[in-house]
Design an enzyme around this catalytic site. Structure first.
Site, PDB file in Angstrom:
ATOM      1  N   LYS A 197       0.721  -1.438   0.073  1.00  0.00           N
ATOM      2  CA  LYS A 197      -0.081   0.007  -0.011  1.00  0.00           C
ATOM      3  C   LYS A 197       0.926   1.295  -0.003  1.00  0.00           C
ATOM      4  O   LYS A 197       2.246   1.153   0.250  1.00  0.00           O
ATOM      5  CB  LYS A 197      -0.836   0.077   1.122  1.00  0.00           C
ATOM      6  N   TYR A 245      16.717  29.678   8.446  1.00  0.00           N
ATOM      7  CA  TYR A 245      15.363  30.397   8.978  1.00  0.00           C
ATOM      8  C   TYR A 245      15.379  30.405  10.495  1.00  0.00           C
ATOM      9  O   TYR A 245      15.652  29.455  11.255  1.00  0.00           O
ATOM     10  CB  TYR A 245      14.300  29.946   8.313  1.00  0.00           C
ATOM     11  N   MET A 258      12.427  24.901   2.585  1.00  0.00           N
ATOM     12  CA  MET A 258      11.722  24.129   1.626  1.00  0.00           C
ATOM     13  C   MET A 258      12.487  23.091   0.512  1.00  0.00           C
ATOM     14  O   MET A 258      12.201  22.163   0.191  1.00  0.00           O
ATOM     15  CB  MET A 258      10.802  25.072   0.745  1.00  0.00           C
ATOM     16  N   ARG A 271     -10.264   0.061  15.289  1.00  0.00           N
ATOM     17  CA  ARG A 271     -10.107   0.871  14.242  1.00  0.00           C
ATOM     18  C   ARG A 271     -10.942   0.163  13.173  1.00  0.00           C
ATOM     19  O   ARG A 271     -11.968   0.533  12.815  1.00  0.00           O
ATOM     20  CB  ARG A 271      -8.383   0.734  13.655  1.00  0.00           C
TER      21      ARG A 271
END
Length: 357
Positions: free
Chosen positions: A35, A252, A300, A130
């Site tokens: 998956k 940053y 990024m 679940r």
């Protein structure tokens, strides 16, 4: 030229890891879980790497169609079952095995046309809360499915929430055995952790996932100690080197300030490539085959690394974000997450190249 980031997928490592799973559960049917695009490794790569599996398990019906189109003729197991009646029709058409875990799915299968032939797997909720039926509904679903004309075979399954913790899967295993007592059907219980550590759960079939890609399902046992090999290496290169004076900031937010004169390498990889933005200073990384650490905040498209112990490192030097030198689980642990997430989060813009070493 293309940006120098690349995810290299080792088909040989995937084969090896499947063989490790089989060695722990000899003679059992082995589902390979593929998956989420083969846990981020690419569905076609998973198809090659797990060609010797007895079946493949996934959740996406469009990907199941791709596997059939690519020539996979062995069983396919849909782990979340049908999402509507059209999925039941596709399952009959493409011979997909359906997990059944809630009443609507029973009704959809019950309305399948007479020519449909379906193999189904009834799921017990053994404590994860679940998916799955409770004990009484599980037994009732089994009996109902056995009577439906479209159903050729019925198997049984559950999923363990805590098989990665010693002893934690024993109570759910007992609950399954009690719920399934007297029901004559194949059984599939073991995920990666249970495959590796709980032989009593191997039953008829195992369903390894994360271990097949070379990461550990345990907090206290690394992949190498389990005999697993990394199937993905995320690599890039240095694209710049900066000389930073004591007290100067990097990145940053100025979250890192140099405690001494430092050489800082800039790597072409950031959170838009799938590297975790929250990975802190000190996250392991390798430059030119030597381990070092990240510094400052991940941006990024770039991140920074400490080159203090690598005086020869220059722009163009190879960088391993994770792989054979820096296990993905170490990066995940530093970032407060798990290897599963990092694999699946590698962005579509990162090219993937398969090797069969």
């Amino acid at each position: 030229m293309p940006r120098p980031i690349l995810a290299t997928i080792s088909i040989a490592a995937m084969r090896h890891n499947l063989s490790v799973a089989r060695a722990h559960a000899p003679g059992r049917f082995a589902w390979a879980v593929v998956k989420a695009d083969g846990y981020g490794h690419g569905l076609e790569n998973a198809l090659r790497g797990f060609a010797d599996a007895d079946g493949l398990a996934l959740v996406e019906f469009d990907r199941a169609s791709r596997l059939r189109e690519r020539g996979w003729t062995k069983p396919l197991l849909m782990l979340e079952g049908a999402f509507d009646e059209t999925d039941v029709a596709q399952a009959a058409r493409q011979q997909l095995q359906l997990v059944v875990h809630e009443p609507r799915q029973l009704d959809w299968i019950g309305r399948a046309p007479g020519e449909a032939v379906l193999d189904v797997v009834v799921k017990l909720n053994s404590g994860m809360n679940r998916l799955g039926f409770d004990r009484d509904a599980f037994r009732a679903a089994f009996e109902r499915l056995r009577r439906l004309p479209a159903v050729r075979s019925v198997a049984l399954m559950t999923h363990f929430a805590d098989a990665d913790r010693p002893g934690a899967a024993e109570a759910p295993l007992r609950r399954f055995e009690e719920a399934a007592r007297g029901l004559e059907a194949p059984r599939s219980l073991a995920n990666s952790a249970a495959t590796l550590s709980l032989p009593a759960s191997h039953a008829s079939a195992i369903r390894p996932g994360i271990m097949l890609y070379g990461a550990t399902p345990f907090d206290d046992r690394d992949a190498r100690s389990l005999g697993l090999r990394a199937a993905m290496t995320l690599g890039s290169k240095l694209i710049a080197v900066q000389s930073v004076a004591p007290g100067e900031a990097v990145g940053y937010g100025s979250t890192f300030r140099a405690p001494r004169p430092m050489r800082i390498g800039i790597v072409a990889c950031g959170y838009a490539d799938g590297y975790p933005r929250h990975a802190p200073t000190g996250t392991p990384i390798a430059v030119a085959g030597l381990r070092t650490q990240t510094v400052g905040r991940v941006s990024m498209d770039m991140l920074a690394v400490d080159l203090s112990a690598l005086p020869q490192a220059a722009p163009g030097a190879p960088v391993e974000l994770w792989g054979g030198t820096v296990p993905i689980d170490e990066v995940a642990s530093a970032a407060g997450t798990i290897g599963y997430e990092l694999m699946c989060a590698v962005a579509p813009r990162v090219p993937r190249r398969a090797t069969d070493d």
